[in-house]
Design a protein around this motif. Structure first.
Motif, PDB file in Angstrom:
ATOM      1  N   GLU A 183       0.831  -1.206   0.000  1.00 12.07           N
ATOM      2  CA  GLU A 183       0.000   0.000   0.000  1.00 12.07           C
ATOM      3  C   GLU A 183       0.866   1.257   0.000  1.00 12.07           C
ATOM      4  N   ILE A 184       1.940   1.247   0.788  1.00  5.42           N
ATOM      5  CA  ILE A 184       2.873   2.374   0.823  1.00  5.42           C
ATOM      6  C   ILE A 184       3.471   2.602  -0.566  1.00  5.42           C
ATOM      7  N   HIS A 185       3.862   1.517  -1.206  1.00  6.31           N
ATOM      8  CA  HIS A 185       4.432   1.625  -2.555  1.00  6.31           C
ATOM      9  C   HIS A 185       3.431   2.234  -3.536  1.00  6.31           C
ATOM     10  N   MET A 186       2.164   1.789  -3.461  1.00  9.68           N
ATOM     11  CA  MET A 186       1.155   2.277  -4.397  1.00  9.68           C
ATOM     12  C   MET A 186       0.791   3.742  -4.154  1.00  9.68           C
ATOM     13  N   LEU A 187       1.029   4.235  -2.937  1.00 10.31           N
ATOM     14  CA  LEU A 187       0.745   5.636  -2.615  1.00 10.31           C
ATOM     15  C   LEU A 187       1.959   6.531  -2.870  1.00 10.31           C
ATOM     16  N   SER A 188       3.082   5.936  -3.226  1.00  9.74           N
ATOM     17  CA  SER A 188       4.322   6.695  -3.385  1.00  9.74           C
ATOM     18  C   SER A 188       4.502   7.171  -4.822  1.00  9.74           C
ATOM     19  N   ASN A 189       5.520   7.991  -5.012  1.00  9.72           N
ATOM     20  CA  ASN A 189       5.843   8.473  -6.354  1.00  9.72           C
ATOM     21  C   ASN A 189       6.518   7.393  -7.200  1.00  9.72           C
ATOM     22  N   ARG A 190       6.773   6.238  -6.596  1.00  9.02           N
ATOM     23  CA  ARG A 190       7.430   5.135  -7.302  1.00  9.02           C
ATOM     24  C   ARG A 190       6.431   4.054  -7.719  1.00  9.02           C
ATOM     25  N   LYS A 191       5.143   4.348  -7.652  1.00  8.46           N
ATOM     26  CA  LYS A 191       4.115   3.332  -7.865  1.00  8.46           C
ATOM     27  C   LYS A 191       4.164   2.706  -9.256  1.00  8.46           C
ATOM     28  N   ASN A 192       4.711   3.419 -10.233  1.00  4.98           N
ATOM     29  CA  ASN A 192       4.791   2.864 -11.587  1.00  4.98           C
ATOM     30  C   ASN A 192       6.035   2.012 -11.807  1.00  4.98           C
ATOM     31  N   GLN A 193       6.885   1.932 -10.770  1.00  7.06           N
ATOM     32  CA  GLN A 193       8.071   1.082 -10.815  1.00  7.06           C
ATOM     33  C   GLN A 193       7.819  -0.176  -9.990  1.00  7.06           C
ATOM     34  N   ASP A 194       8.801  -1.058  -9.929  1.00  6.29           N
ATOM     35  CA  ASP A 194       8.607  -2.347  -9.261  1.00  6.29           C
ATOM     36  C   ASP A 194       8.721  -2.259  -7.740  1.00  6.29           C
ATOM     37  N   LEU A 195       7.929  -3.091  -7.079  1.00  8.40           N
ATOM     38  CA  LEU A 195       8.125  -3.387  -5.661  1.00  8.40           C
ATOM     39  C   LEU A 195       8.750  -4.772  -5.607  1.00  8.40           C
ATOM     40  N   VAL A 196       9.978  -4.864  -5.101  1.00  7.38           N
ATOM     41  CA  VAL A 196      10.702  -6.135  -5.040  1.00  7.38           C
ATOM     42  C   VAL A 196      10.732  -6.616  -3.591  1.00  7.38           C
ATOM     43  N   THR A 197      10.212  -7.798  -3.354  1.00  6.12           N
ATOM     44  CA  THR A 197      10.114  -8.348  -2.000  1.00  6.12           C
ATOM     45  C   THR A 197      11.182  -9.411  -1.768  1.00  6.12           C
ATOM     46  N   VAL A 198      11.844  -9.331  -0.617  1.00  9.92           N
ATOM     47  CA  VAL A 198      12.876 -10.306  -0.251  1.00  9.92           C
ATOM     48  C   VAL A 198      12.579 -10.820   1.160  1.00  9.92           C
ATOM     49  N   ASP A 199      12.435 -12.131   1.301  1.00 11.15           N
ATOM     50  CA  ASP A 199      12.271 -12.749   2.615  1.00 11.15           C
ATOM     51  C   ASP A 199      13.659 -13.023   3.174  1.00 11.15           C
ATOM     52  N   MET A 200      14.117 -12.176   4.083  1.00 12.89           N
ATOM     53  CA  MET A 200      15.497 -12.265   4.573  1.00 12.89           C
ATOM     54  C   MET A 200      15.768 -13.563   5.330  1.00 12.89           C
ATOM     55  N   GLY A 201      14.762 -14.092   5.957  1.00 14.18           N
ATOM     56  CA  GLY A 201      14.964 -15.337   6.700  1.00 14.18           C
ATOM     57  C   GLY A 201      15.109 -16.545   5.809  1.00 14.18           C
ATOM     58  N   ALA A 202      14.663 -16.441   4.560  1.00 13.35           N
ATOM     59  CA  ALA A 202      14.712 -17.588   3.649  1.00 13.35           C
ATOM     60  C   ALA A 202      15.992 -17.630   2.826  1.00 13.35           C
ATOM     61  N   ILE A 203      16.804 -16.573   2.892  1.00 11.71           N
ATOM     62  CA  ILE A 203      18.056 -16.533   2.120  1.00 11.71           C
ATOM     63  C   ILE A 203      19.188 -17.127   2.956  1.00 11.71           C
ATOM     64  N   THR A 204      19.862 -18.118   2.421  1.00 14.12           N
ATOM     65  CA  THR A 204      20.996 -18.685   3.140  1.00 14.12           C
ATOM     66  C   THR A 204      22.149 -17.685   3.153  1.00 14.12           C
ATOM     67  N   GLU A 205      23.000 -17.774   4.161  1.00  9.77           N
ATOM     68  CA  GLU A 205      24.092 -16.816   4.315  1.00  9.77           C
ATOM     69  C   GLU A 205      25.040 -16.855   3.115  1.00  9.77           C
ATOM     70  N   THR A 206      25.254 -18.028   2.546  1.00  6.53           N
ATOM     71  CA  THR A 206      26.207 -18.139   1.431  1.00  6.53           C
ATOM     72  C   THR A 206      25.676 -17.475   0.156  1.00  6.53           C
ATOM     73  N   LEU A 207      24.356 -17.350   0.033  1.00  2.00           N
ATOM     74  CA  LEU A 207      23.768 -16.759  -1.168  1.00  2.00           C
ATOM     75  C   LEU A 207      23.319 -15.314  -0.955  1.00  2.00           C
ATOM     76  N   PHE A 208      23.533 -14.785   0.244  1.00  2.00           N
ATOM     77  CA  PHE A 208      23.028 -13.453   0.576  1.00  2.00           C
ATOM     78  C   PHE A 208      23.507 -12.395  -0.419  1.00  2.00           C
ATOM     79  N   GLU A 209      24.825 -12.303  -0.634  1.00  2.00           N
ATOM     80  CA  GLU A 209      25.355 -11.262  -1.507  1.00  2.00           C
ATOM     81  C   GLU A 209      24.909 -11.449  -2.953  1.00  2.00           C
ATOM     82  N   SER A 210      24.883 -12.688  -3.412  1.00  2.00           N
ATOM     83  CA  SER A 210      24.461 -12.953  -4.778  1.00  2.00           C
ATOM     84  C   SER A 210      22.997 -12.578  -4.991  1.00  2.00           C
TER      85      SER A 210
END
Length: 293
Positions: A34-61
């Motif tokens: 909702e915040i994204h859709m109300l922002s000036n960036r609404k026509n660009q992408d909202l990219v979601t990352v689940d930080m708990g699901a990323i293994t430490e070895t793949l974090f940077e990649s």
């Protein structure tokens, strides 16, 4: 909730970094969208990352990307989540599950407003609006040296807390009616409504799983109901949580109790909990999701 809505409308257009807190199932990702859709960036992408699901070895990649040949399976250049969210919004869910040493890498990227792909030395400028979410007390984690204070300041310019559903019972029936409409269309049962008794039954439930638990309960009720008016008996509600010890009767209950006790002992430090239980951090995280701990 009206005050929360007013605050969101004011800050969404600013582009300031935001931290959303609240129990599991309160709708933190929904609010981020909702915040994204109300922002000036609404026509660009909202990219979601689940930080708990990323293994430490793949974090940077995953977050910063990599170039061809950076490691064994890097067969081509690949942008990370930061680049994918350029000029848009990056939503980092479960930020409290990020290990301490990886927090420093995230902080560096935020401070420099640029990333360096794995295997490269060339900085890539990124322009993102950052929204983070967690169900944990980050200030308490800072005190216990589990979360970097400088990172907290960076992500916490605007702070929003979503109250649990049990603290706003007036929202239960309207939310239920929204879900009734949604699942009524999905399962070809239009024009569903609630009986008075059903409304009262739903309003007095504690809803420890919050909106997510309510949504699943309504979906099940829509599937099993035989009439257009849902009765009290159509809603199969979960057992209320007990505060006193109970006899463990299943392996699932035993596993739940062991994980819960380990998390309490280590103040939610997932690395220490996984160590104690003898499982990987990823396996632990999957179980936490499953049991909604």
């Amino acid at each position: 909730m009206q005050q929360l809505r007013s605050l969101i409308e004011k800050v969404a257009v600013t582009g300031a970094n935001m931290l959303i807190t609240g129990e599991n199932g309160t709708g933190k990702e929904m609010l981020a969208r909702e915040i994204h859709m109300l922002s000036n960036r609404k026509n660009q992408d909202l990219v979601t990352v689940d930080m708990g699901a990323i293994t430490e070895t793949l974090f940077e990649s995953e977050l910063f990307g990599h170039v061809k040949g950076a490691f064994t399976d890097a067969r081509a250049d690949r942008p990370g989540k930061f680049e994918a969210a350029d000029n848009g919004t990056l939503f980092l869910d479960e930020i409290g599950n990020l290990s301490y040493h990886l927090q420093a890498k995230l902080l560096t990227a935020l401070q420099r407003r640029s990333i360096v792909r794995v295997g490269s030395n060339t900085p890539v400028p990124v322009n993102i609006r950052l929204i983070c979410a967690t169900n944990r007390d980050l200030q308490d984690m800072v005190t216990k040296e589990l979360f970097r204070e400088d990172l907290l300041y960076r992500i916490n310019i605007i702070y929003v807390e979503i109250p649990p559903l049990r603290e706003r019972p007036e929202d239960i029936v309207p939310l239920t009616e929204i879900f009734l409409s949604k699942y009524g269309k999905l399962y070809d049962k239009p024009s569903l409504k609630l009986s008075k008794q059903a409304k009262e039954k739903l309003k007095v439930q504690p809803w420890y799983g919050n909106i997510r638990e309510l949504q699943h309960t309504v979906e099940k009720a829509v599937i099993i109901c035989d009439n257009s008016t849902l009765k009290e008996s159509d809603f199969v509600l979960p057992r209320k949580k007990k505060t006193h010890p109970k006899e463990v009767t299943t392996l699932e209950e035993m596993e739940y109790n062991m994980i819960k006790q380990a998390m309490d002992k280590h103040n939610g430090n997932l690395s220490l909990v996984a160590n104690q239980l003898g499982i990987s951090r990823q396996t632990l995280y999957n179980k936490i999701k499953r049991y909604e701990l």
